[in-house]
Design an enzyme around this catalytic site. Sequence first.
Site, PDB file in Angstrom:
ATOM      1  N   ARG A   7      45.510  16.704 -13.793  1.00 40.76           N
ATOM      2  CA  ARG A   7      44.148  16.164 -13.895  1.00 40.76           C
ATOM      3  C   ARG A   7      44.281  14.664 -13.798  1.00 40.76           C
ATOM      4  NH1 ARG A   7      39.937  13.972 -14.192  1.00 40.76           N
ATOM      5  NH2 ARG A   7      37.982  14.804 -15.012  1.00 40.76           N
ATOM      6  N   GLU A  23      31.423  18.451  -9.929  1.00 38.60           N
ATOM      7  CA  GLU A  23      31.829  19.852 -10.083  1.00 38.60           C
ATOM      8  C   GLU A  23      31.487  20.625  -8.811  1.00 38.60           C
ATOM      9  OE1 GLU A  23      33.553  22.976 -11.958  1.00 38.60           O
ATOM     10  OE2 GLU A  23      33.420  20.979 -12.806  1.00 38.60           O
ATOM     11  N   ARG A  26      47.136  21.048 -18.575  1.00 36.51           N
ATOM     12  CA  ARG A  26      47.128  20.212 -17.374  1.00 36.51           C
ATOM     13  C   ARG A  26      47.838  18.903 -17.710  1.00 36.51           C
ATOM     14  NH1 ARG A  26      40.794  19.768 -16.312  1.00 36.51           N
ATOM     15  NH2 ARG A  26      41.033  19.022 -18.429  1.00 36.51           N
TER      16      ARG A  26
END
Length: 196
Positions: free
Chosen positions: A29, A37, A74
């Site tokens: 990330r 999104e 992540r």
Amino acid sequence: MVLRVIDGDTIEVRGDGQVVPKDRVARVRLLEIDTPEQGACFADDATARTATLLPPGSRARAERDTQLVDRYDRYLLYLWNEQGTFVNESLVRSGHAEATLYPPNDKYWSRISGAENTARQDSAGLWSACPDASIKSPTPSETPATDTPAHPNLPDGPPAGIPDVDCSDLSGPVWVGPDDPHRLDNDGDGIGCDAN
């Protein structure tokens, strides 16, 4: 090595042993940024721009900040591509992402937030392409008064204040209610990551 681009701010890599353990396949990330999104205005453009900067098969130099891994496993990183471009900053400067601070990771905040100021002034990318020039959710005072849907039997969505979560990080639909800090609810029904 970059294996694939998941969306504008999330990629999958194979570690080289420097930051991500050697040969480990991991999601990364990108720190201090947020892209639209999937399904939202400019999301496809942001994903395409990330794929241009970090094409599958290319190598990237990674740098960590205070927190290395989030609760979704992540890696939270700053990346530079093979040409030496600071990818996190570049996405914000071109208007493909917003500068978004998730403490304690703030090493390049002044640089990245400055890039957003430039992108806004230039009406770059999402700042001119999207009717609502910000991909961030409205604050409660900006949210129109509507009936709040009943809380269905779904798990609660991720709280605000953690690095942005995308639907690809979750196992299915979640209840986000009217606040939706990670913009997971594209149709405004209070349920994030549903099929719509």
